[in-house]
Design a protein around this motif. Structure first.
Motif, short mmCIF file in Angstrom:
data_model
loop_
_atom_site.label_atom_id
_atom_site.label_comp_id
_atom_site.label_asym_id
_atom_site.label_seq_id
_atom_site.Cartn_x
_atom_site.Cartn_y
_atom_site.Cartn_z
N ILE A 212 0.84 -1.19 0.00
CA ILE A 212 0.00 0.00 0.00
C ILE A 212 0.88 1.24 0.00
O ILE A 212 1.63 1.47 0.95
N TYR B 292 -1.79 -4.45 -4.99
CA TYR B 292 -1.25 -3.10 -4.84
C TYR B 292 -2.39 -2.11 -4.67
O TYR B 292 -3.35 -2.12 -5.44
N LEU B 293 -2.29 -1.27 -3.63
CA LEU B 293 -3.27 -0.23 -3.38
C LEU B 293 -2.55 1.10 -3.21
O LEU B 293 -1.40 1.13 -2.77
N ASP B 294 -3.23 2.18 -3.54
CA ASP B 294 -2.69 3.51 -3.26
C ASP B 294 -3.75 4.29 -2.50
O ASP B 294 -4.84 4.53 -3.02
N TRP B 295 -3.43 4.61 -1.26
CA TRP B 295 -4.34 5.40 -0.43
C TRP B 295 -3.94 6.86 -0.55
O TRP B 295 -2.82 7.23 -0.19
#
Length: 137
Positions: free
Chosen positions: A81, A97-100
């Protein structure tokens, strides 16, 4: 590889958002999740405002230190993340895969960091429900 999920939080300096996220996940999920954090350009220390904001909710991150992002850290994690910092992780098949998108707390006082801390908590609670829900009694 462990049978429990592992999460890597990444922000540039590994001094604010990623440290708070790692602390929240550790605090809320306990030993159900393996937690890492790192940065592409680690700072000298964890942001004092982040330390103060987390202390307000009973979580001590004062002993944490920023760590360098490594390919191995990504390989060993199930979920990577990024924290809205434009950082990218090396991409490996089978990883999530994350994007905060979170405001950068760098250079801000504790008053400005509190809402970021609270937003991270909400995101972490959602993540836990997905990857490591409480065992049913």
């Amino acid at each position: 590889m462990s049978d429990k999920p592992s999460v890597l939080f990444v922000c540039v300096h590994n001094a604010g958002r990623s440290q708070m996220a790692a602390a929240w996940l550790t605090h809320l999920a306990g030993d159900r999740v393996e937690v890492r954090s790192a940065g592409s350009n680690p700072g000298d220390q964890v942001n004092p405002a982040a330390v103060a904001a987390m202390a307000e909710v009973g979580i001590d991150i004062s002993a944490e230190t920023p760590k360098m992002l490594t390919v191995d850290a990504v390989k060993e994690s199930d979920v990577c993340i990024t924290m809205g910092s434009g950082d990218t992780c090396p991409v490996f098949p089978g990883k999530r895969y994350l994007d905060w998108q979170l405001e950068d707390p760098a250079g801000q006082g504790v008053e400005a960091v509190r809402p970021i801390r609270d937003e991270i908590k909400v995101l972490i609670e959602g993540l836990i429900k997905e990857i490591a829900p409480e065992p049913q009694a």
